[in-house]
Motif scaffolding. Structure first.
Motif, PDB file in Angstrom:
ATOM      1  N   LEU A 138       0.826  -1.210   0.000  1.00 27.52           N
ATOM      2  CA  LEU A 138       0.000   0.000   0.000  1.00 27.52           C
ATOM      3  C   LEU A 138       0.861   1.262   0.000  1.00 27.52           C
ATOM      4  O   LEU A 138       0.365   2.349  -0.271  1.00 27.52           O
ATOM      5  CB  LEU A 138      -0.941  -0.007   1.202  1.00 27.52           C
ATOM      6  CG  LEU A 138      -1.942  -1.163   1.200  1.00 27.52           C
ATOM      7  CD1 LEU A 138      -2.711  -1.231   2.510  1.00 27.52           C
ATOM      8  CD2 LEU A 138      -2.900  -1.041   0.026  1.00 27.52           C
ATOM      9  N   PRO A 167      -0.410  -5.188  -4.520  1.00 31.50           N
ATOM     10  CA  PRO A 167      -0.896  -5.783  -3.269  1.00 31.50           C
ATOM     11  C   PRO A 167      -1.648  -7.100  -3.498  1.00 31.50           C
ATOM     12  O   PRO A 167      -1.476  -8.054  -2.745  1.00 31.50           O
ATOM     13  CB  PRO A 167      -1.859  -4.718  -2.725  1.00 31.50           C
ATOM     14  CG  PRO A 167      -1.412  -3.446  -3.335  1.00 31.50           C
ATOM     15  CD  PRO A 167      -0.770  -3.773  -4.647  1.00 31.50           C
ATOM     16  N   LYS A 168      -2.463  -7.126  -4.547  1.00 26.30           N
ATOM     17  CA  LYS A 168      -3.309  -8.301  -4.748  1.00 26.30           C
ATOM     18  C   LYS A 168      -2.493  -9.546  -5.073  1.00 26.30           C
ATOM     19  O   LYS A 168      -2.966 -10.664  -4.901  1.00 26.30           O
ATOM     20  CB  LYS A 168      -4.341  -8.046  -5.841  1.00 26.30           C
ATOM     21  CG  LYS A 168      -3.772  -7.927  -7.243  1.00 26.30           C
ATOM     22  CD  LYS A 168      -4.886  -7.608  -8.233  1.00 26.30           C
ATOM     23  CE  LYS A 168      -4.362  -7.445  -9.645  1.00 26.30           C
ATOM     24  NZ  LYS A 168      -3.790  -8.670 -10.202  1.00 26.30           N
ATOM     25  N   MET A 186      -4.558  -8.605   5.399  1.00 24.83           N
ATOM     26  CA  MET A 186      -4.321  -7.545   6.371  1.00 24.83           C
ATOM     27  C   MET A 186      -5.561  -7.316   7.225  1.00 24.83           C
ATOM     28  O   MET A 186      -6.680  -7.338   6.724  1.00 24.83           O
ATOM     29  CB  MET A 186      -3.958  -6.268   5.609  1.00 24.83           C
ATOM     30  CG  MET A 186      -3.561  -5.123   6.499  1.00 24.83           C
ATOM     31  SD  MET A 186      -2.453  -3.999   5.614  1.00 24.83           S
ATOM     32  CE  MET A 186      -2.457  -2.609   6.729  1.00 24.83           C
ATOM     33  N   PHE A 221      -7.100  -4.396   9.464  1.00 21.90           N
ATOM     34  CA  PHE A 221      -6.921  -2.970   9.721  1.00 21.90           C
ATOM     35  C   PHE A 221      -7.423  -2.621  11.110  1.00 21.90           C
ATOM     36  O   PHE A 221      -8.310  -3.274  11.651  1.00 21.90           O
ATOM     37  CB  PHE A 221      -7.696  -2.145   8.688  1.00 21.90           C
ATOM     38  CG  PHE A 221      -7.135  -2.230   7.296  1.00 21.90           C
ATOM     39  CD1 PHE A 221      -7.309  -3.373   6.540  1.00 21.90           C
ATOM     40  CD2 PHE A 221      -6.446  -1.166   6.747  1.00 21.90           C
ATOM     41  CE1 PHE A 221      -6.793  -3.466   5.259  1.00 21.90           C
ATOM     42  CE2 PHE A 221      -5.937  -1.242   5.460  1.00 21.90           C
ATOM     43  CZ  PHE A 221      -6.107  -2.392   4.714  1.00 21.90           C
ATOM     44  N   SER A 236      -9.275  -0.210  11.825  1.00 23.97           N
ATOM     45  CA  SER A 236     -10.698   0.122  11.706  1.00 23.97           C
ATOM     46  C   SER A 236     -11.515  -1.088  11.258  1.00 23.97           C
ATOM     47  O   SER A 236     -12.710  -0.982  11.057  1.00 23.97           O
ATOM     48  CB  SER A 236     -10.865   1.223  10.677  1.00 23.97           C
ATOM     49  OG  SER A 236     -10.405   0.743   9.425  1.00 23.97           O
ATOM     50  N   ALA A 257     -12.082  -2.178   8.518  1.00 18.03           N
ATOM     51  CA  ALA A 257     -12.329  -2.002   7.083  1.00 18.03           C
ATOM     52  C   ALA A 257     -13.258  -3.062   6.510  1.00 18.03           C
ATOM     53  O   ALA A 257     -13.003  -3.627   5.451  1.00 18.03           O
ATOM     54  CB  ALA A 257     -11.002  -1.982   6.313  1.00 18.03           C
ATOM     55  N   TYR A 264     -16.537  -4.279   4.544  1.00 19.92           N
ATOM     56  CA  TYR A 264     -17.323  -3.660   3.479  1.00 19.92           C
ATOM     57  C   TYR A 264     -18.764  -3.488   3.978  1.00 19.92           C
ATOM     58  O   TYR A 264     -19.464  -4.477   4.184  1.00 19.92           O
ATOM     59  CB  TYR A 264     -17.269  -4.524   2.214  1.00 19.92           C
ATOM     60  CG  TYR A 264     -15.848  -4.911   1.844  1.00 19.92           C
ATOM     61  CD1 TYR A 264     -14.881  -3.924   1.663  1.00 19.92           C
ATOM     62  CD2 TYR A 264     -15.462  -6.234   1.721  1.00 19.92           C
ATOM     63  CE1 TYR A 264     -13.571  -4.254   1.352  1.00 19.92           C
ATOM     64  CE2 TYR A 264     -14.157  -6.582   1.410  1.00 19.92           C
ATOM     65  CZ  TYR A 264     -13.218  -5.588   1.227  1.00 19.92           C
ATOM     66  OH  TYR A 264     -11.925  -5.915   0.938  1.00 19.92           O
ATOM     67  N   PHE A 295     -15.034 -12.357   0.238  1.00 25.76           N
ATOM     68  CA  PHE A 295     -14.500 -11.439  -0.764  1.00 25.76           C
ATOM     69  C   PHE A 295     -13.118 -11.840  -1.305  1.00 25.76           C
ATOM     70  O   PHE A 295     -12.918 -11.880  -2.525  1.00 25.76           O
ATOM     71  CB  PHE A 295     -14.470 -10.012  -0.188  1.00 25.76           C
ATOM     72  CG  PHE A 295     -14.190  -8.952  -1.217  1.00 25.76           C
ATOM     73  CD1 PHE A 295     -15.211  -8.442  -2.004  1.00 25.76           C
ATOM     74  CD2 PHE A 295     -12.895  -8.481  -1.408  1.00 25.76           C
ATOM     75  CE1 PHE A 295     -14.945  -7.473  -2.959  1.00 25.76           C
ATOM     76  CE2 PHE A 295     -12.630  -7.515  -2.361  1.00 25.76           C
ATOM     77  CZ  PHE A 295     -13.657  -7.013  -3.142  1.00 25.76           C
ATOM     78  N   ARG A 303     -11.953 -12.837   7.594  1.00 23.24           N
ATOM     79  CA  ARG A 303     -11.679 -12.465   6.208  1.00 23.24           C
ATOM     80  C   ARG A 303     -10.188 -12.634   5.892  1.00 23.24           C
ATOM     81  O   ARG A 303      -9.815 -12.950   4.771  1.00 23.24           O
ATOM     82  CB  ARG A 303     -12.105 -11.009   5.973  1.00 23.24           C
ATOM     83  CG  ARG A 303     -12.029 -10.586   4.530  1.00 23.24           C
ATOM     84  CD  ARG A 303     -12.598  -9.200   4.335  1.00 23.24           C
ATOM     85  NE  ARG A 303     -11.767  -8.181   4.975  1.00 23.24           N
ATOM     86  CZ  ARG A 303     -12.099  -6.888   5.040  1.00 23.24           C
ATOM     87  NH1 ARG A 303     -13.243  -6.479   4.514  1.00 23.24           N
ATOM     88  NH2 ARG A 303     -11.312  -6.026   5.633  1.00 23.24           N
ATOM     89  N   ASP A 348      -9.366   3.058   3.723  1.00 26.51           N
ATOM     90  CA  ASP A 348      -8.967   1.715   4.150  1.00 26.51           C
ATOM     91  C   ASP A 348      -9.843   0.626   3.527  1.00 26.51           C
ATOM     92  O   ASP A 348      -9.397  -0.497   3.353  1.00 26.51           O
ATOM     93  CB  ASP A 348      -8.865   1.601   5.679  1.00 26.51           C
ATOM     94  CG  ASP A 348     -10.155   1.973   6.370  1.00 26.51           C
ATOM     95  OD1 ASP A 348     -11.165   2.180   5.681  1.00 26.51           O
ATOM     96  OD2 ASP A 348     -10.136   2.050   7.610  1.00 26.51           O
ATOM     97  N   GLU A 360      -8.252   0.038   0.235  1.00 26.35           N
ATOM     98  CA  GLU A 360      -6.978  -0.654   0.459  1.00 26.35           C
ATOM     99  C   GLU A 360      -7.219  -2.109   0.841  1.00 26.35           C
ATOM    100  O   GLU A 360      -6.527  -3.009   0.361  1.00 26.35           O
ATOM    101  CB  GLU A 360      -6.178   0.058   1.554  1.00 26.35           C
ATOM    102  CG  GLU A 360      -5.669   1.411   1.106  1.00 26.35           C
ATOM    103  CD  GLU A 360      -4.967   2.182   2.209  1.00 26.35           C
ATOM    104  OE1 GLU A 360      -4.328   3.188   1.884  1.00 26.35           O
ATOM    105  OE2 GLU A 360      -5.049   1.784   3.391  1.00 26.35           O
ATOM    106  N   ALA A 361      -8.209  -2.320   1.697  1.00 26.49           N
ATOM    107  CA  ALA A 361      -8.533  -3.689   2.094  1.00 26.49           C
ATOM    108  C   ALA A 361      -8.884  -4.509   0.855  1.00 26.49           C
ATOM    109  O   ALA A 361      -8.438  -5.648   0.698  1.00 26.49           O
ATOM    110  CB  ALA A 361      -9.689  -3.694   3.087  1.00 26.49           C
ATOM    111  N   ALA A 362      -9.666  -3.915  -0.033  1.00 30.20           N
ATOM    112  CA  ALA A 362     -10.069  -4.638  -1.234  1.00 30.20           C
ATOM    113  C   ALA A 362      -8.861  -4.976  -2.102  1.00 30.20           C
ATOM    114  O   ALA A 362      -8.765  -6.076  -2.653  1.00 30.20           O
ATOM    115  CB  ALA A 362     -11.080  -3.814  -2.030  1.00 30.20           C
ATOM    116  N   ARG A 363      -7.916  -4.041  -2.192  1.00 35.34           N
ATOM    117  CA  ARG A 363      -6.723  -4.313  -3.003  1.00 35.34           C
ATOM    118  C   ARG A 363      -5.917  -5.460  -2.411  1.00 35.34           C
ATOM    119  O   ARG A 363      -5.458  -6.350  -3.124  1.00 35.34           O
ATOM    120  CB  ARG A 363      -5.845  -3.064  -3.092  1.00 35.34           C
ATOM    121  CG  ARG A 363      -6.439  -1.980  -3.972  1.00 35.34           C
ATOM    122  CD  ARG A 363      -5.657  -0.693  -3.843  1.00 35.34           C
ATOM    123  NE  ARG A 363      -4.283  -0.840  -4.306  1.00 35.34           N
ATOM    124  CZ  ARG A 363      -3.293  -0.008  -3.989  1.00 35.34           C
ATOM    125  NH1 ARG A 363      -3.528   1.021  -3.216  1.00 35.34           N
ATOM    126  NH2 ARG A 363      -2.088  -0.208  -4.452  1.00 35.34           N
TER     127      ARG A 363
END
Ligand SMILES: Nc1ncnc2c1ncn2[C@@H]1O[C@H](COP(=O)(O)OP(=O)(O)OP(=O)(O)O)[C@@H](O)[C@H]1O
Ligand SMILES: [Mg+2]
Lengths: 332, 305
Positions: A52, A72-73, A79, A81, A83, A85, A87, A98, A146, B198, B201-204
């Motif tokens: 990132l 990244p993919k 990861m 986060f 927060s 993160a 969806y 996902f 996840r 984020d 970024e999480a999706a990436r």
């Protein structure tokens, strides 16, 4: 396969040096903790592993690949986060799924893997909810599920427990440790909480202002801090560092190693005694003007505020730090 | 005890002061009430009243005063093929302008959302049409396609773009899209900014390609913004007037006769304010319904974090 290596990695944002010449190796299946105060660059280091952020200098390797130029993919990492993160428009099931969908895993396998991950984290009954309908602790679990659903080479976790209340944090801490043990996957875990670092990490790395201060197993870092910074960052209350007569360097003694002893070498004046029930903290001024804390068991008879005392410590418990650089000084 | 007494006394002790407060309050409101009254409330009431009367002039000099005709005129306006044509043109215009305007605004917003050197220049350029009025935009376009002096002397079937029954509405729509693009860009940019980094970024990290991130994360999270832009855009398309007036005056063959232009044409050019008033109420109802839909559904499409 889940090895991670930083080789002379730096990251600059304009004039800010977030990470300064970091060289560090993390072994496969290791639970590795990056520890440091706010703004020391630990998130930046983690984000460079995720892809990132691009390093300004140096190489980052995951497994046996240099990943600097890899998206990244394609890095085979997951990861968590701070927060979480999650969806917000997707159900818990779709959230966990996902990373599988993006990799075109077939329906049947997806179902099986989501079921496994959900079971591992006790999310079985929540799969059809949206993130907004979950508690903080449940969201945190979804974020973990996840991450583990697809067995990545490395887990990256950026202060994943900091949004939980104290009790849940302690519980989740031990769950994370056993989860990592079961999965046998490398974890790179970022925190500013030294208790998390001490209790969870196989090894920890302490950072300050973008610079790596020390790497080692927790006990070793605690027992032999490489610098005054590390000494005072790890342990509560922090290590006393003070000047004494006839020495140019600084003396460091942990509060639990410091004793009140009429024959001790260091005079001091008590100014405050705090009782926490099971222990007492005796705060003193030294003649050099430093404040030190003596930690005593609750049963001990403590001096009154204003008392003149002498302090002592066993030879093995006394550390020395260079007054200028703050570095450990074992030669003296 | 003291408290109770106080509560009881409040209304008793203060009627004079209350009256004075109220008078001052209304006095302060008076200017706005007057302005609203003259330019909004009175015309609105009048607008509802007008269609019940027939235009006096239509009876020649004999009837100087308007004649009460009840609901007949309402019926005749709303069932006329002209009204149906106007409505159809307006709908067509809305379909041409709104989705394309949103899509283009979103496209520019996504481009400008990148972290790139000099991106602020693009942001400024993209939002610049906000500083342009519809009238100015129309005039620019008009001179661009001027059959004699214009830079784009495009001819279709022997006539210029604005004279072609096929292309006139599309041209007017194009001007409208262009003029409103700045606003659309700003709205979409604001929408993008509400999506936490984020999540993207999480999706990436979760393996999503940029395309998948856009379709499966960005776009769904943008639903409230898209919905807002859709409703507001539709309302403004239903009210489009200046570009039609300046570019085509409703022609050729009424192919660009939108509702608002028709109302204007009926009231001002043809002098039949009573019929125009009925159409105006029709427009009002359509916009009202759109607004209610917007208010009702807005909360439902919002995601709670
Ligand atoms: N995108 C950015 N642009 C500019 N400066 C940045 C950026 N990201 C981080 N920094 C700076 O780099 C330094 C390290 O930031 P980083 O987020 O890695 O700290 P941290 O150790 O994770 O702190 P915290 O515990 O508060 O999360 C800080 O001084 C920060 O201001
Ligand atoms: Mg951080």
């Amino acid at each position: 396969m889940g090895r991670v290596a930083f080789t002379h990695v730096s990251k600059r944002f304009g004039d800010t040096v977030a990470v300064d010449d970091l060289t560090l190796q993390i072994a496969d299946a290791e639970f590795f903790v990056l520890l440091g105060p706010s703004g020391c660059g630990k998130s930046t280091a983690l984000r460079m592993v995720a892809g990132l952020e691009d390093p300004s200098d140096g190489l980052i390797e995951i497994g046996d690949r240099v990943v600097n130029r890899i998206e990244p993919k394609d890095r085979d990492v997951a990861m968590v986060f701070q927060s979480y993160a999650l969806y917000p428009h997707l159900t818990v099931r779709r959230n966990i799924e996902f990373p599988l969908r993006t990799r075109d895993v077939d329906r049947k396998t997806r179902k099986e893997l989501v079921g496994k991950a959900a079971d591992a984290l006790g999310l079985g009954t929540l799969l059809d909810r949206k993130p907004a309908q979950l508690s903080g602790g449940q969201r945190q679990r979804v974020a973990l599920a996840r991450a583990i659903v697809r067995r990545p080479a490395v887990f990256l976790m950026d202060e994943p427990l900091s949004n939980l209340d104290a009790q849940l944090r302690v519980q989740t801490r031990s769950e994370l440790v056993s989860l990592q043990r079961d999965l046998e996957t490398t974890v790179l875990y970022v925190t500013h909480d030294q208790v998390e670092a001490m209790t969870m990490g196989h090894r920890i790395a302490v950072m300050s202002n973008g610079v790596l201060q020390q790497v080692g197993v927790p006990q070793e870092v605690y027992d032999k801090p490489a610098s005054r910074f590390v000494a005072q960052f790890i342990g509560t209350p922090p290590m006393n560092v003070f000047r004494v007569e006839n020495r140019t360097d600084l003396v460091g003694v942990r509060p639990e190693d410091l004793t009140i002893d009429p024959d001790g070498p260091w005079p001091a004046t008590v100014f405050l005694v705090e009782s926490l029930g099971h222990e007492r903290h005796v705060h003193c001024h030294t003649p050099s003007g430093d404040d030190v804390v003596v930690r005593q068991a609750g049963m001990t008879v403590s001096p009154e505020a204003g008392a003149e005392v002498h302090l002592n410590a066993a030879a093995g418990a006394v550390h020395h730090f260079d007054a200028e650089t703050g570095l450990r000084n074992d030669g003296a | 005890m003291a408290r109770k007494g106080k509560h009881k006394r409040v209304p008793k002790r203060l009627p004079r002061r209350r009256l004075r407060d109220a008078l001052i309050g209304y006095a302060l409101l008076l200017p706005s009430i007057a302005v609203f009254g003259v330019f909004v409330f009175y015309p609105f009431a009048k607008d509802i009243q007008l269609p019940f009367y027939e235009q006096p002039e239509s009876f020649g000099a004999i009837h100087r005063t308007a004649r009460y005709v009840g609901w007949t005129q309402w019926r005749s306006v709303f069932t006329s093929s002209e009204f149906r044509n106007t409505l159809l043109v307006t709908l067509r215009f809305t379909v041409l302008t709104v989705p394309a305007g949103i899509a283009l605004g979103l496209l520019l917003a996504v481009v400008a959302h990148q972290k790139m050197r000099g991106i602020t220049v693009f942001r400024t350029v993209f939002s610049s049409t906000v500083a342009t009025s519809v009238a100015v935009a129309s005039l620019i376009f008009f001179s661009l396609v001027n059959p004699v002096t214009g830079l784009w002397r495009v001819r279709v079937g022997g006539v210029s773009l604005l004279e072609s029954p096929r292309w006139a509405l599309i041209s007017v729509a194009a001007v409208t899209i262009w003029q409103s693009l700045g606003l659309s860009f700003i709205v979409m940019s604001a929408g993008l900014q509400t999506i936490p980094d984020d999540l993207l970024e999480a999706a990436r990290v979760d393996g999503a390609t940029p395309r998948r991130v856009f379709w499966q994360i960005t776009l769904p999270l943008l639903t409230p913004t898209l919905f807002f832009a859709f409703v507001v855009g539709s309302i403004s398309s239903f009210q489009a007037f200046a570009q039609v007036d300046l570019l085509t005056s409703g022609g050729p063959l009424n192919k660009t006769r939108t509702l608002t232009y028709d109302i204007f044409d009926a009231a001002i050019n043809k002098g039949d304010q009573n019929r125009a008033a009925a159409s105006a109420i029709g427009l009002f109802v359509i916009v009202l319904v759109l607004t209610i839909v917007q208010l009702r559904l807005e909360r439902r499409v919002r995601y709670v974090r």
